[in-house]
Every structure is written in structure tokens, then in C-alpha cells.
Design a protein around this motif. Structure first.
Motif, PDB file in Angstrom:
ATOM      1  N   GLY A 250       0.705  -1.218  -0.131  1.00 42.13           N
ATOM      2  CA  GLY A 250       0.017  -0.035  -0.210  1.00 42.13           C
ATOM      3  C   GLY A 250       0.836   1.430   0.140  1.00 42.13           C
ATOM      4  N   GLU A 251       2.157   1.025  -0.293  1.00 38.27           N
ATOM      5  CA  GLU A 251       3.025   2.281  -0.123  1.00 38.27           C
ATOM      6  C   GLU A 251       3.291   2.838  -1.543  1.00 38.27           C
ATOM      7  OE1 GLU A 251       4.631   3.736   2.753  1.00 38.27           O
ATOM      8  OE2 GLU A 251       3.126   2.556   3.624  1.00 38.27           O
ATOM      9  N   PRO A 252       3.371   4.081  -1.740  1.00 39.41           N
ATOM     10  CA  PRO A 252       3.429   4.585  -3.213  1.00 39.41           C
ATOM     11  C   PRO A 252       5.294   4.460  -3.410  1.00 39.41           C
ATOM     12  CG  PRO A 252       3.720   6.364  -1.381  1.00 39.41           C
ATOM     13  CD  PRO A 252       3.269   5.108  -0.788  1.00 39.41           C
ATOM     14  N   PHE A 253       5.130   4.367  -4.738  1.00 39.30           N
ATOM     15  CA  PHE A 253       6.939   4.293  -5.553  1.00 39.30           C
ATOM     16  C   PHE A 253       6.609   4.859  -6.603  1.00 39.30           C
ATOM     17  CE2 PHE A 253       4.450   0.447  -6.506  1.00 39.30           C
ATOM     18  CZ  PHE A 253       5.010   0.168  -7.638  1.00 39.30           C
ATOM     19  N   ALA A 254       7.771   4.834  -7.235  1.00 35.76           N
ATOM     20  CA  ALA A 254       7.725   5.539  -8.622  1.00 35.76           C
ATOM     21  C   ALA A 254       8.387   4.574  -9.511  1.00 35.76           C
ATOM     22  CB  ALA A 254       8.807   6.830  -8.596  1.00 35.76           C
ATOM     23  N   VAL A 255       7.888   4.679 -10.915  1.00 38.19           N
ATOM     24  CA  VAL A 255       8.260   3.563 -11.800  1.00 38.19           C
ATOM     25  C   VAL A 255       8.623   4.633 -12.988  1.00 38.19           C
ATOM     26  CG1 VAL A 255       7.445   2.110 -13.558  1.00 38.19           C
ATOM     27  CG2 VAL A 255       6.623   2.003 -11.391  1.00 38.19           C
ATOM     28  N   LEU A 256       9.835   4.376 -13.728  1.00 40.49           N
ATOM     29  CA  LEU A 256      10.560   4.850 -14.705  1.00 40.49           C
ATOM     30  C   LEU A 256      10.847   4.111 -15.746  1.00 40.49           C
ATOM     31  CD1 LEU A 256      11.777   6.060 -12.024  1.00 40.49           C
ATOM     32  CD2 LEU A 256      12.668   7.526 -13.518  1.00 40.49           C
ATOM     33  N   ALA A 257      10.939   4.766 -17.003  1.00 48.62           N
ATOM     34  CA  ALA A 257      11.517   3.768 -18.009  1.00 48.62           C
ATOM     35  C   ALA A 257      12.666   4.242 -18.703  1.00 48.62           C
ATOM     36  CB  ALA A 257      10.409   3.442 -19.088  1.00 48.62           C
ATOM     37  N   MET A 258      13.756   3.370 -18.767  1.00 47.16           N
ATOM     38  CA  MET A 258      15.040   4.104 -19.319  1.00 47.16           C
ATOM     39  C   MET A 258      15.682   3.328 -20.634  1.00 47.16           C
ATOM     40  SD  MET A 258      18.626   4.402 -17.143  1.00 47.16           S
ATOM     41  CE  MET A 258      19.257   3.029 -17.326  1.00 47.16           C
ATOM     42  N   ALA A 259      16.249   3.797 -21.461  1.00 48.94           N
ATOM     43  CA  ALA A 259      16.747   3.290 -22.500  1.00 48.94           C
ATOM     44  C   ALA A 259      18.054   3.289 -22.557  1.00 48.94           C
ATOM     45  CB  ALA A 259      16.257   3.842 -24.003  1.00 48.94           C
ATOM     46  N   VAL A 260      18.876   2.281 -22.941  1.00 51.08           N
ATOM     47  CA  VAL A 260      20.365   2.211 -22.807  1.00 51.08           C
ATOM     48  C   VAL A 260      20.876   1.796 -24.209  1.00 51.08           C
ATOM     49  CG1 VAL A 260      22.717   1.377 -21.677  1.00 51.08           C
ATOM     50  CG2 VAL A 260      20.525   1.557 -20.301  1.00 51.08           C
ATOM     51  N   ASN A 261      21.569   3.021 -24.996  1.00 49.38           N
ATOM     52  CA  ASN A 261      22.060   2.627 -26.159  1.00 49.38           C
ATOM     53  C   ASN A 261      23.409   2.075 -26.089  1.00 49.38           C
ATOM     54  OD1 ASN A 261      19.777   3.692 -27.414  1.00 49.38           O
ATOM     55  ND2 ASN A 261      20.762   5.892 -27.327  1.00 49.38           N
ATOM     56  N   SER A 262      23.682   1.012 -26.874  1.00 52.57           N
ATOM     57  CA  SER A 262      25.064   0.370 -27.070  1.00 52.57           C
ATOM     58  C   SER A 262      25.412   1.234 -28.279  1.00 52.57           C
ATOM     59  CB  SER A 262      25.041  -1.269 -27.636  1.00 52.57           C
ATOM     60  OG  SER A 262      24.287  -1.737 -26.541  1.00 52.57           O
ATOM     61  N   ARG A 263      26.731   1.739 -28.085  1.00 51.96           N
ATOM     62  CA  ARG A 263      27.403   2.455 -29.476  1.00 51.96           C
ATOM     63  C   ARG A 263      28.843   1.947 -29.660  1.00 51.96           C
ATOM     64  NH1 ARG A 263      27.057   8.695 -28.576  1.00 51.96           N
ATOM     65  NH2 ARG A 263      29.145   8.137 -27.378  1.00 51.96           N
ATOM     66  N   ARG A 264      29.191   2.211 -30.682  1.00 48.35           N
ATOM     67  CA  ARG A 264      30.446   2.049 -31.123  1.00 48.35           C
ATOM     68  C   ARG A 264      31.066   3.045 -32.212  1.00 48.35           C
ATOM     69  NH1 ARG A 264      31.436   0.648 -36.216  1.00 48.35           N
ATOM     70  NH2 ARG A 264      29.434  -0.484 -37.600  1.00 48.35           N
ATOM     71  N   PHE A 265      32.271   3.270 -32.082  1.00 44.46           N
ATOM     72  CA  PHE A 265      32.911   4.185 -32.921  1.00 44.46           C
ATOM     73  C   PHE A 265      33.032   3.829 -34.532  1.00 44.46           C
ATOM     74  CE2 PHE A 265      36.235   7.213 -34.767  1.00 44.46           C
ATOM     75  CZ  PHE A 265      35.524   8.430 -34.581  1.00 44.46           C
ATOM     76  N   ASP A 266      32.242   4.389 -35.495  1.00 41.85           N
ATOM     77  CA  ASP A 266      32.748   3.994 -36.929  1.00 41.85           C
ATOM     78  C   ASP A 266      33.875   4.750 -37.432  1.00 41.85           C
ATOM     79  OD1 ASP A 266      32.746   3.641 -39.654  1.00 41.85           O
ATOM     80  OD2 ASP A 266      30.767   3.318 -39.788  1.00 41.85           O
ATOM     81  N   ARG A 267      34.798   4.088 -37.749  1.00 44.78           N
ATOM     82  CA  ARG A 267      36.046   4.677 -38.179  1.00 44.78           C
ATOM     83  C   ARG A 267      36.022   5.393 -39.359  1.00 44.78           C
ATOM     84  NH1 ARG A 267      41.117   2.524 -34.983  1.00 44.78           N
ATOM     85  NH2 ARG A 267      40.203   1.102 -33.255  1.00 44.78           N
ATOM     86  N   GLU A 268      34.991   4.703 -40.361  1.00 46.53           N
ATOM     87  CA  GLU A 268      34.999   4.984 -41.876  1.00 46.53           C
ATOM     88  C   GLU A 268      34.089   6.267 -41.995  1.00 46.53           C
ATOM     89  OE1 GLU A 268      33.324   2.165 -44.225  1.00 46.53           O
ATOM     90  OE2 GLU A 268      34.489   0.701 -43.665  1.00 46.53           O
ATOM     91  N   THR A 269      33.278   6.487 -40.985  1.00 43.38           N
ATOM     92  CA  THR A 269      32.634   7.724 -41.044  1.00 43.38           C
ATOM     93  C   THR A 269      32.966   8.788 -39.963  1.00 43.38           C
ATOM     94  OG1 THR A 269      30.683   7.047 -39.518  1.00 43.38           O
ATOM     95  CG2 THR A 269      30.467   6.635 -41.852  1.00 43.38           C
ATOM     96  N   LYS A 270      33.847   8.287 -39.004  1.00 38.18           N
ATOM     97  CA  LYS A 270      34.279   9.287 -37.784  1.00 38.18           C
ATOM     98  C   LYS A 270      33.052   9.508 -36.995  1.00 38.18           C
ATOM     99  CE  LYS A 270      38.533  10.599 -39.997  1.00 38.18           C
ATOM    100  NZ  LYS A 270      39.206   9.905 -40.877  1.00 38.18           N
ATOM    101  N   GLN A 271      32.300   8.887 -36.778  1.00 42.89           N
ATOM    102  CA  GLN A 271      31.030   9.182 -35.997  1.00 42.89           C
ATOM    103  C   GLN A 271      30.723   7.794 -34.719  1.00 42.89           C
ATOM    104  OE1 GLN A 271      27.769  10.196 -38.634  1.00 42.89           O
ATOM    105  NE2 GLN A 271      28.491  12.221 -38.543  1.00 42.89           N
ATOM    106  N   TRP A 272      30.041   8.291 -34.016  1.00 37.27           N
ATOM    107  CA  TRP A 272      29.547   7.155 -32.892  1.00 37.27           C
ATOM    108  C   TRP A 272      28.090   6.613 -33.881  1.00 37.27           C
ATOM    109  CZ3 TRP A 272      31.879   4.827 -28.945  1.00 37.27           C
ATOM    110  CH2 TRP A 272      32.982   5.464 -28.644  1.00 37.27           C
ATOM    111  N   VAL A 273      28.047   5.253 -33.719  1.00 39.15           N
ATOM    112  CA  VAL A 273      26.779   4.657 -34.306  1.00 39.15           C
ATOM    113  C   VAL A 273      26.102   4.037 -33.128  1.00 39.15           C
ATOM    114  CG1 VAL A 273      26.029   3.053 -35.982  1.00 39.15           C
ATOM    115  CG2 VAL A 273      28.026   4.633 -36.327  1.00 39.15           C
ATOM    116  N   VAL A 274      24.783   4.034 -32.810  1.00 36.84           N
ATOM    117  CA  VAL A 274      24.086   3.311 -32.161  1.00 36.84           C
ATOM    118  C   VAL A 274      24.007   1.851 -32.659  1.00 36.84           C
ATOM    119  CG1 VAL A 274      21.553   2.851 -31.076  1.00 36.84           C
ATOM    120  CG2 VAL A 274      22.732   5.213 -31.136  1.00 36.84           C
TER     121      VAL A 274
END
Length: 174
Positions: free
Chosen positions: A20-44
Motif C-alpha cells: 500500500g506504499e507509494p513508489f515511482a516507476v520509470l522507463a530507461m533506454a540504454v544505447n549500445s554504441r561503437r565508433f565507426d572509423r569510416e564515418t568518424k562518428q558514433w553509431v548506435v
């Protein structure tokens, strides 16, 4: 387990069916990323979703402080939560949160000691945009002068520090 990611919706207040006690519920997204050497950008390369359960004062403070899209760092106990309904069944990755806060890698945040309550009202007054009484062609009212040891006066109007200001804040803390 410690994770960093973004909230995918505003925190919700719930009542425990057994306690009967209150609590909070959240939803979180965690992205896996890697660095693409060809485009020189981080890619999800993938996204994992977690349900976060915040109990006691932590839950009340989360309801008063965090919003959809906020980057957060979470530390807690991982478990798999099986569920079933008339539409099917599944398993959710769930974290019972011990600690949670904004991820300051992506911005700055003020901190106020104390605690919120589980009152039915949420703190909805937060608006990072223009004050309501300012017309688009008017200047915003002057902010209250910060104290000398408060680095907030070094940030721009969005709360972002440039490289020189960040160096000054770091020098003060040394």
C-alpha cells in the motif's frame, strides 16, 4: 548494476499492491554504441530498455525532479520480471534503484538538499523556456545575482558552460 541512459517517459506514481506504499516507476533506454572509423562518428548498435523502480524518498524525489528525455545514471539491483496478460506474456529487465541522478556528462544540474513527498501533485512548474510573462520581443527579467562561490553565473541561459567557464569551475574546486 550501474547504467546510464535516457528516460523514455515521465516518472509515474504507483501504489504497491502488497504494501500500500507509494513508489515511482520509470522507463530507461540504454544505447549500445561503437565508433565507426569510416564515418568518424558514433553509431548506435542497439538499445536495451529497463524498468526502474524507486522506493521511499528516492521515488518521491524522482517524481519531483526527473522528466522524459533526461539523461540519468542509475545504480541498483537487476532482476528479470516475468509478466502475463490476456494479450501475451514476456519478461522485463527491471532495476530496483538504490541511487539515481542526472548524467552530468550531458549538462549541468542544480541540487537542493531535502526531500519531496508523495503528494498527489507533481512539480509541473518546471519550464526551462521563457518565463510566461515575457513577450517574444521583450527581454527576460534579470535573474537574481548569484553568490560569488556559485558557478551558475558562468553558464549561458540554457545552463551550458563554455570551455573557459568549465576550466574556471574546475580551478575553483581544486
Amino acid at each position: 548494476m550501474t547504467l546510464s541512459g535516457n528516460l523514455t517517459r515521465d516518472p509515474q506514481r504507483r501504489i504497491g499492491s502488497r504494501t500500500g506504499e507509494p513508489f515511482a516507476v520509470l522507463a530507461m533506454a540504454v544505447n549500445s554504441r561503437r565508433f565507426d572509423r569510416e564515418t568518424k562518428q558514433w553509431v548506435v548498435t542497439g538499445t536495451t530498455y529497463f524498468d526502474l523502480l524507486c522506493w521511499g524518498r528516492t521515488g518521491a524525489n524522482v517524481l519531483a525532479s526527473l522528466h522524459k528525455g533526461d539523461p540519468v545514471v542509475v545504480h541498483g539491483r537487476f532482476r528479470l520480471n516475468e509478466w502475463s496478460s490476456e494479450n501475451g506474456s514476456g519478461v522485463n529487465a527491471t532495476i530496483d534503484v538504490d541511487s539515481i541522478g542526472p548524467d552530468l556528462t550531458f549538462g549541468t544540474a542544480p541540487f537542493t538538499r531535502g526531500s519531496a513527498s508523495y503528494g498527489l501533485e507533481r512539480v509541473e512548474e518546471y519550464n526551462p523556456g521563457e518565463p510566461e510573462d515575457v513577450q517574444p520581443d521583450q527581454e527576460a527579467p534579470a535573474a537574481q545575482e548569484p553568490e560569488d562561490d556559485d558557478p551558475a553565473h558562468l553558464a549561458d541561459r540554457d545552463g551550458v558552460l563554455d570551455d573557459d567557464a568549465a576550466a574556471e569551475v574546475l580551478a575553483r574546486s581544486a
